[in-house]
Design an enzyme around this catalytic site. Structure first.
Site, PDB file in Angstrom:
ATOM      1  N   ASN A   8      -3.160   0.729 -17.583  1.00  0.00           N
ATOM      2  CA  ASN A   8      -2.908   1.445 -16.334  1.00  0.00           C
ATOM      3  C   ASN A   8      -3.331   2.902 -16.528  1.00  0.00           C
ATOM      4  O   ASN A   8      -2.595   3.698 -17.103  1.00  0.00           O
ATOM      5  CB  ASN A   8      -1.411   1.343 -16.004  1.00  0.00           C
ATOM      6  CG  ASN A   8      -1.061   2.034 -14.708  1.00  0.00           C
ATOM      7  OD1 ASN A   8      -1.906   2.695 -14.093  1.00  0.00           O
ATOM      8  ND2 ASN A   8       0.179   1.899 -14.286  1.00  0.00           N
ATOM      9  N   ARG A  90      -5.510  -2.014 -14.157  1.00  0.00           N
ATOM     10  CA  ARG A  90      -5.035  -1.686 -12.817  1.00  0.00           C
ATOM     11  C   ARG A  90      -6.070  -0.794 -12.136  1.00  0.00           C
ATOM     12  O   ARG A  90      -6.550   0.174 -12.726  1.00  0.00           O
ATOM     13  CB  ARG A  90      -3.705  -0.942 -12.919  1.00  0.00           C
ATOM     14  CG  ARG A  90      -3.239  -0.428 -11.586  1.00  0.00           C
ATOM     15  CD  ARG A  90      -1.970   0.394 -11.712  1.00  0.00           C
ATOM     16  NE  ARG A  90      -1.657   0.983 -10.424  1.00  0.00           N
ATOM     17  CZ  ARG A  90      -1.398   2.273 -10.229  1.00  0.00           C
ATOM     18  NH1 ARG A  90      -1.423   3.124 -11.237  1.00  0.00           N
ATOM     19  NH2 ARG A  90      -1.128   2.716  -9.030  1.00  0.00           N
ATOM     20  N   HIS A 180       0.577   0.182  -4.236  1.00  0.00           N
ATOM     21  CA  HIS A 180       1.712  -0.416  -4.974  1.00  0.00           C
ATOM     22  C   HIS A 180       1.723  -1.945  -4.858  1.00  0.00           C
ATOM     23  O   HIS A 180       2.770  -2.573  -5.031  1.00  0.00           O
ATOM     24  CB  HIS A 180       3.086   0.072  -4.449  1.00  0.00           C
ATOM     25  CG  HIS A 180       3.319   1.535  -4.533  1.00  0.00           C
ATOM     26  ND1 HIS A 180       4.002   2.249  -3.561  1.00  0.00           N
ATOM     27  CD2 HIS A 180       2.979   2.445  -5.479  1.00  0.00           C
ATOM     28  CE1 HIS A 180       4.069   3.520  -3.897  1.00  0.00           C
ATOM     29  NE2 HIS A 180       3.451   3.675  -5.056  1.00  0.00           N
ATOM     30  N   GLY A 212       6.269   8.034  -5.741  1.00  0.00           N
ATOM     31  CA  GLY A 212       5.583   7.492  -4.563  1.00  0.00           C
ATOM     32  C   GLY A 212       6.451   6.366  -4.036  1.00  0.00           C
ATOM     33  O   GLY A 212       7.135   5.714  -4.820  1.00  0.00           O
ATOM     34  N   ARG A 241       5.143  13.980  -1.067  1.00  0.00           N
ATOM     35  CA  ARG A 241       4.294  13.644   0.090  1.00  0.00           C
ATOM     36  C   ARG A 241       5.140  13.522   1.347  1.00  0.00           C
ATOM     37  O   ARG A 241       6.280  13.046   1.291  1.00  0.00           O
ATOM     38  CB  ARG A 241       3.539  12.338  -0.168  1.00  0.00           C
ATOM     39  CG  ARG A 241       2.522  12.464  -1.267  1.00  0.00           C
ATOM     40  CD  ARG A 241       1.849  11.136  -1.543  1.00  0.00           C
ATOM     41  NE  ARG A 241       1.972  10.784  -2.949  1.00  0.00           N
ATOM     42  CZ  ARG A 241       1.958   9.548  -3.434  1.00  0.00           C
ATOM     43  NH1 ARG A 241       1.810   8.523  -2.616  1.00  0.00           N
ATOM     44  NH2 ARG A 241       2.083   9.326  -4.711  1.00  0.00           N
ATOM     45  N   ARG A 285      16.774  12.617  -8.897  1.00  0.00           N
ATOM     46  CA  ARG A 285      18.018  12.914  -9.641  1.00  0.00           C
ATOM     47  C   ARG A 285      18.430  14.372  -9.442  1.00  0.00           C
ATOM     48  O   ARG A 285      19.603  14.674  -9.233  1.00  0.00           O
ATOM     49  CB  ARG A 285      17.833  12.653 -11.141  1.00  0.00           C
ATOM     50  CG  ARG A 285      18.096  11.222 -11.518  1.00  0.00           C
ATOM     51  CD  ARG A 285      17.611  10.939 -12.892  1.00  0.00           C
ATOM     52  NE  ARG A 285      16.162  11.233 -12.995  1.00  0.00           N
ATOM     53  CZ  ARG A 285      15.390  10.846 -13.989  1.00  0.00           C
ATOM     54  NH1 ARG A 285      15.909  10.193 -14.985  1.00  0.00           N
ATOM     55  NH2 ARG A 285      14.111  11.103 -13.994  1.00  0.00           N
ATOM     56  N   GLY A 331      11.680   3.730  -9.803  1.00  0.00           N
ATOM     57  CA  GLY A 331      12.617   4.714 -10.363  1.00  0.00           C
ATOM     58  C   GLY A 331      13.894   4.910  -9.563  1.00  0.00           C
ATOM     59  O   GLY A 331      14.990   4.810 -10.109  1.00  0.00           O
ATOM     60  N   GLU A 334      15.562   1.114  -8.476  1.00  0.00           N
ATOM     61  CA  GLU A 334      16.169   0.351  -9.572  1.00  0.00           C
ATOM     62  C   GLU A 334      17.415   1.020 -10.138  1.00  0.00           C
ATOM     63  O   GLU A 334      18.300   0.357 -10.660  1.00  0.00           O
ATOM     64  CB  GLU A 334      15.183   0.257 -10.756  1.00  0.00           C
ATOM     65  CG  GLU A 334      14.026  -0.641 -10.544  1.00  0.00           C
ATOM     66  CD  GLU A 334      12.963  -0.464 -11.632  1.00  0.00           C
ATOM     67  OE1 GLU A 334      11.807  -0.726 -11.323  1.00  0.00           O
ATOM     68  OE2 GLU A 334      13.272  -0.070 -12.767  1.00  0.00           O
ATOM     69  N   ASN A 335      17.411   2.360 -10.088  1.00  0.00           N
ATOM     70  CA  ASN A 335      18.429   3.103 -10.858  1.00  0.00           C
ATOM     71  C   ASN A 335      19.547   3.711 -10.041  1.00  0.00           C
ATOM     72  O   ASN A 335      20.504   4.221 -10.604  1.00  0.00           O
ATOM     73  CB  ASN A 335      17.746   4.226 -11.647  1.00  0.00           C
ATOM     74  CG  ASN A 335      16.834   3.682 -12.717  1.00  0.00           C
ATOM     75  OD1 ASN A 335      17.242   2.827 -13.492  1.00  0.00           O
ATOM     76  ND2 ASN A 335      15.595   4.149 -12.739  1.00  0.00           N
ATOM     77  N   GLU A 383       4.865  -4.149 -13.372  1.00  0.00           N
ATOM     78  CA  GLU A 383       3.458  -4.272 -12.970  1.00  0.00           C
ATOM     79  C   GLU A 383       2.608  -4.809 -14.115  1.00  0.00           C
ATOM     80  O   GLU A 383       1.630  -5.516 -13.896  1.00  0.00           O
ATOM     81  CB  GLU A 383       2.946  -2.915 -12.486  1.00  0.00           C
ATOM     82  CG  GLU A 383       3.606  -2.515 -11.178  1.00  0.00           C
ATOM     83  CD  GLU A 383       3.376  -1.064 -10.791  1.00  0.00           C
ATOM     84  OE1 GLU A 383       2.510  -0.805  -9.973  1.00  0.00           O
ATOM     85  OE2 GLU A 383       4.090  -0.194 -11.321  1.00  0.00           O
TER      86      GLU A 383
HETATM   87  P1  AMP Z   1       8.953   6.337 -10.621  1.00  0.00           P
HETATM   88  O1  AMP Z   1       7.856   7.043  -9.874  1.00  0.00           O
HETATM   89  O2  AMP Z   1       9.082   4.891 -10.253  1.00  0.00           O
HETATM   90  O3  AMP Z   1       8.921   6.572 -12.122  1.00  0.00           O
HETATM   91  O4  AMP Z   1      10.345   7.010 -10.124  1.00  0.00           O
HETATM   92  C1  AMP Z   1      10.638   8.355 -10.352  1.00  0.00           C
HETATM   93  C2  AMP Z   1      11.810   8.754  -9.481  1.00  0.00           C
HETATM   94  O5  AMP Z   1      12.958   7.963  -9.842  1.00  0.00           O
HETATM   95  C3  AMP Z   1      12.221  10.216  -9.656  1.00  0.00           C
HETATM   96  O6  AMP Z   1      12.437  10.797  -8.384  1.00  0.00           O
HETATM   97  C4  AMP Z   1      13.529  10.095 -10.411  1.00  0.00           C
HETATM   98  O7  AMP Z   1      14.417  11.168 -10.144  1.00  0.00           O
HETATM   99  C5  AMP Z   1      14.080   8.821  -9.819  1.00  0.00           C
HETATM  100  N1  AMP Z   1      15.199   8.297 -10.601  1.00  0.00           N
HETATM  101  C6  AMP Z   1      15.215   7.858 -11.870  1.00  0.00           C
HETATM  102  N2  AMP Z   1      16.490   7.527 -12.243  1.00  0.00           N
HETATM  103  C7  AMP Z   1      17.280   7.775 -11.176  1.00  0.00           C
HETATM  104  C8  AMP Z   1      18.683   7.648 -10.917  1.00  0.00           C
HETATM  105  N3  AMP Z   1      19.526   7.220 -11.832  1.00  0.00           N
HETATM  106  N4  AMP Z   1      19.135   7.999  -9.680  1.00  0.00           N
HETATM  107  C9  AMP Z   1      18.296   8.461  -8.735  1.00  0.00           C
HETATM  108  N5  AMP Z   1      16.971   8.604  -8.919  1.00  0.00           N
HETATM  109  C10 AMP Z   1      16.471   8.274 -10.116  1.00  0.00           C
END
Ligand code: AMP
Length: 398
Positions: A8, A90, A180, A212, A241, A285, A331, A334-335, A383
């Site tokens: 990727n 990718r 995506h 994104g 964005r 976060r 991100g 999932e979290n 992915e």
């Molecule tokens: P990604 O582009 O998929 O890596 O996601 C990045 C985003 O996920 C960022 O805005 C991070 O702040 C957010 N993120 C990661 N862990 C958490 C969490 N525990 N709570 C809220 N947002 C999170």
């Protein structure tokens, strides 16, 4: 069992994973980041707990690829290159040329670079350079281009066309392509497996919420609509964005502030979204932390983020005339149980609900109460495995 490599390449990074298929067992992974600067970082981690981390001067993608192969041998992850049975790359933009994964040769590399580069100028050319290096290093290994746009290629005209003069579509390819796709495909397939129902009996809304973000309506296994468009600028509010915006407002601001097109596009892509509204950060976060501390603009950024996702869920329930499952990933998706709860709390009218206890997880899980009319799920995206699955279509793994 065969070893596949999934690659990727971003504009300034190269992520990779070595995966045993069909078991989908990752034996090594890592990345090379920030090439061109003095402090590029190389990381390799295998499934036996061995790690290699180095700060190096890496000038370009081609050098990053060489470094990767050198370290795979040095760290004894592989004994020789013949162990790699297939490579999946990718690719961000496949336009209307590629609606499925394709075996890479020099002509495919040329098309991805020259003909499709304009649709993803930060990604496609870099990805083509990486493919060239891989073809040189592994000339006898099947290599497959896996397009982020491919899963969306089933969208009907009604949803991919903009209400512009039709000839702009014919002459310039002006239409919605979506992005995506590999992630939306993985989580919709996992949803069907987890629910134990075939894809062709399901209406699924997938929400990929990372830096994104995009939502997709998947009906009977096929994408019918997706929130990103000709470029990844539109749809829901993202880290930097805007998401959807009135184009006339863009023209008005350019005039008022005497901005060039490049300056305006930079604002829309890199200074807007969570960052622009909160003034705090593009990182969810940090926005949530500032919101906890009573920062009004951070709270507003959070509320707008949630609101736009709810709007798209409503949109896609109408598009599919129903929904069986809503799935969160990436991100934020999932979290953050809080984001999932807040999104679903605003769309309960058609039966979607979250059970707070089941929702208290970062793992793959159904998070709606048992027997609820709409299943809500958390499915961490993968992915790399989806890319490896595409490679398997071209390589015999038995
Ligand atoms: P990604 O582009 O998929 O890596 O996601 C990045 C985003 O996920 C960022 O805005 C991070 O702040 C957010 N993120 C990661 N862990 C958490 C969490 N525990 N709570 C809220 N947002 C999170």
């Amino acid at each position: 069992m065969k070893l596949m490599m999934s690659v990727n390449a971003g504009s300034s990074s190269l992520k990779y994973q070595l995966i045993e298929m069909p078991e989908a067992n990752a034996i090594a992974k890592g990345q090379v980041e920030r090439k061109g600067l003095k402090d590029s970082e190389f990381e390799l981690e295998d499934n036996k707990g061995n790690e290699v981390t180095k700060t190096l001067d890496i000038k370009d993608h081609a050098q990053a690829v060489e470094l990767l192969f050198k370290h795979l041998l040095e760290a004894n992850v592989i004994d020789n290159f013949d162990e790699i049975a297939g490579v999946g790359h990718r690719v961000v933009a496949g336009g209307e040329i590629y609606s499925n994964s394709v075996l890479i040769d020099e002509e495919v590399v040329r098309v991805i670079h020259d003909d499709l580069g304009k649709f993803a100028p930060l990604h496609n050319p870099a990805q083509a350079v990486v493919m060239k290096s891989f073809l040189k290093r592994l000339p006898n290994v099947p290599q497959v281009a896996v397009f982020d746009t491919a899963f969306h290629s089933t969208m009907p005209e009604v949803n991919y066309l903009y209400s512009l003069p039709y000839e702009y579509y014919e002459e310039y390819g002006a239409r919605r392509y979506g992005f995506h796709g590999t992630s939306h495909k993985y989580i919709s397939r996992r949803t069907s497996e987890i629910l134990g129902k075939p894809m062709d009996e399901l209406k699924i809304i997938t929400a990929h919420l990372g830096n994104g973000a995009s939502l997709t309506a998947v009906e009977n296994g096929k994408v019918v609509d997706t929130s990103l468009g000709f470029t990844p600028l539109v749809g829901v509010t993202m880290g930097t964005r805007t998401g959807d915006i009135d184009v006339s407002l863009v023209a008005y601001l350019m005039e008022e502030m005497d901005l060039s097109m490049d300056e305006m596009m930079n604002i829309l892509n890199n200074k807007s979204g969570l960052l622009g509204i909160s003034g705090v950060s593009s990182d969810m976060r940090e926005v949530m932390e500032a919101r906890e501390e009573g920062n009004h603009r951070a709270a507003l950024a959070y509320d707008i983020f949630i609101n736009r996702i709810q709007k798209y869920i409503g949109n896609y329930v109408a598009t599919m005339n129903g929904v069986d499952a809503i799935v969160f990933t990436a991100g934020i998706g999932e979290n953050s149980p809080e984001v999932r709860q807040d999104v679903i709390d605003g769309v309960t009218f058609f039966g979607a609900q979250v059970d707070p206890e089941l929702n208290d997880t970062r793992a793959e899980a159904i998070i709606s109460p048992e027997g609820a009319p709409v299943a809500v799920l958390n499915v961490p995206t993968n992915e790399e495995v989806e890319i490896a699955r595409e490679v398997v279509k071209f390589v015999d793994v038995e």
